[in-house]
Write a protein that holds these residues in place. Structure first.
Motif, PDB file in Angstrom:
ATOM      1  N   ARG A 104       0.650  -1.473  -0.031  1.00 51.63           N
ATOM      2  CA  ARG A 104      -0.096   0.189  -0.161  1.00 51.63           C
ATOM      3  C   ARG A 104       0.770   1.425  -0.055  1.00 51.63           C
ATOM      4  N   ALA A 105       2.415   1.289  -0.286  1.00 49.02           N
ATOM      5  CA  ALA A 105       2.502   2.338  -0.114  1.00 49.02           C
ATOM      6  C   ALA A 105       3.544   2.337  -1.760  1.00 49.02           C
ATOM      7  N   ALA A 106       3.442   3.808  -1.865  1.00 53.21           N
ATOM      8  CA  ALA A 106       4.408   4.424  -3.298  1.00 53.21           C
ATOM      9  C   ALA A 106       5.266   5.362  -2.908  1.00 53.21           C
ATOM     10  N   ILE A 107       6.658   5.485  -3.103  1.00 49.36           N
ATOM     11  CA  ILE A 107       7.461   6.031  -3.345  1.00 49.36           C
ATOM     12  C   ILE A 107       7.090   7.591  -3.982  1.00 49.36           C
ATOM     13  N   PRO A 128       9.519   0.752  -3.247  1.00 49.85           N
ATOM     14  CA  PRO A 128       7.790  -0.072  -3.820  1.00 49.85           C
ATOM     15  C   PRO A 128       7.377  -0.098  -5.647  1.00 49.85           C
ATOM     16  N   ALA A 129       6.808  -1.091  -5.486  1.00 50.57           N
ATOM     17  CA  ALA A 129       6.107  -1.278  -7.115  1.00 50.57           C
ATOM     18  C   ALA A 129       5.853  -0.134  -7.356  1.00 50.57           C
ATOM     19  N   ALA A 130       5.166   0.703  -6.757  1.00 54.74           N
ATOM     20  CA  ALA A 130       4.392   1.617  -7.189  1.00 54.74           C
ATOM     21  C   ALA A 130       5.401   3.021  -7.031  1.00 54.74           C
ATOM     22  N   PHE A 131       6.031   3.409  -8.137  1.00 54.56           N
ATOM     23  CA  PHE A 131       7.274   4.371  -7.714  1.00 54.56           C
ATOM     24  C   PHE A 131       6.882   5.751  -8.642  1.00 54.56           C
ATOM     25  N   ALA A 151      -1.597   7.293  -6.422  1.00 53.97           N
ATOM     26  CA  ALA A 151      -2.844   6.971  -6.232  1.00 53.97           C
ATOM     27  C   ALA A 151      -3.358   5.963  -7.259  1.00 53.97           C
ATOM     28  N   ARG A 152      -2.895   6.301  -8.431  1.00 54.44           N
ATOM     29  CA  ARG A 152      -3.331   5.580  -9.983  1.00 54.44           C
ATOM     30  C   ARG A 152      -2.831   4.074  -9.708  1.00 54.44           C
ATOM     31  N   LYS A 153      -1.635   4.749  -9.569  1.00 55.76           N
ATOM     32  CA  LYS A 153      -0.764   3.374  -9.751  1.00 55.76           C
ATOM     33  C   LYS A 153      -1.283   2.284  -8.447  1.00 55.76           C
ATOM     34  N   LEU A 154      -1.387   2.504  -7.601  1.00 53.94           N
ATOM     35  CA  LEU A 154      -1.835   1.717  -6.699  1.00 53.94           C
ATOM     36  C   LEU A 154      -3.630   0.774  -6.395  1.00 53.94           C
TER      37      LEU A 154
END
Length: 221
Positions: A104-107, A128-131, A151-154
């Motif tokens: 649930r993390a993004a950088i 994390p995968a969302a970067f 947010a969209r990536k997640l």
């Protein structure tokens, strides 16, 4: 009218969107060395760079040196930053925060991808995968685009996210994306951050993130 303050400790967030430089990692040494050398090379007074932390390189170049070729001048500062990762370390609590939030993390960083990966690696952190990096966007912080993309990536609603930042520009971007905001005082003073943040802490060692059934809960020391 200023946005309503969110009680971070009673809210379940769908995701946490972390800034990188100054939030997860301490890269002040390389940043200061690179930008000082760049400014001296181009004859730019150093005081023009004050207050621009958190803004992508291209945006800084456009503001402080509009007389220069923006592509060439941005390539110059990018090269200087990529050549120096000495002294980059993880900030207190950063590794634990990323591990706790997990998928649930993004950088969401204003640095380019190569530079962000270089610094995260130097600090011993795995993104994390969302970067989201400066290479993925057309408008950088304080525009909300970076956090909206994160947010969209997640696959989550940005208004149900928590943005964690150290710079006023990043907090402005988070607020513009309708996210809740948590500030760390690693690079800026409390008085600069408090008007833009729902809570302010010294660093992430003062925050506990906990996965729950529908998202992430936050506890503040």
């Amino acid at each position: 009218m200023p946005p309503t303050t969110v009680d971070l400790t009673t809210t379940v967030f769908e995701a946490v969107l972390f800034d990188n430089d100054g939030t997860l990692i301490d890269s002040r040494g390389p940043v200061v060395r690179a930008w000082t050398a760049w400014a001296e090379h181009h004859g730019i007074p150093l005081e023009r760079l004050v207050g621009l932390h958190g803004v992508p390189s291209r945006g800084i170049v456009s503001r402080v040196a509009p007389h220069l070729d923006v592509d060439a001048a941005t390539a110059d500062i990018d090269r200087r930053e990529l050549e120096d990762a000495e002294g980059v370390v993880a900030l207190p609590g950063a590794g634990d925060a990323l591990a706790a939030v997990g998928g649930r993390a993004a950088i969401v960083t204003s640095a380019g991808r190569d530079l962000a990966v270089l610094r995260l690696d130097a600090a011993g952190l795995t993104p994390p995968a969302a970067f989201v990096t400066a290479d993925d966007i057309t408008r950088g912080k304080p525009d909300p685009e970076p956090f909206l993309l994160g947010a969209r990536k997640l696959g989550v609603d940005p208004a149900r996210c928590l943005v964690v930042e150290d710079a006023p520009a990043g907090l402005q971007a988070g607020r513009a994306a309708r996210a809740a905001t948590l500030a760390v005082t690693t690079t800026s003073e409390v008085h600069e951050l408090a008007p833009l943040a729902d809570a302010v802490v010294p660093d992430l060692s003062q925050v506990t993130f906990r996965l729950v059934e529908h998202g992430v809960r936050v506890e503040l020391a």
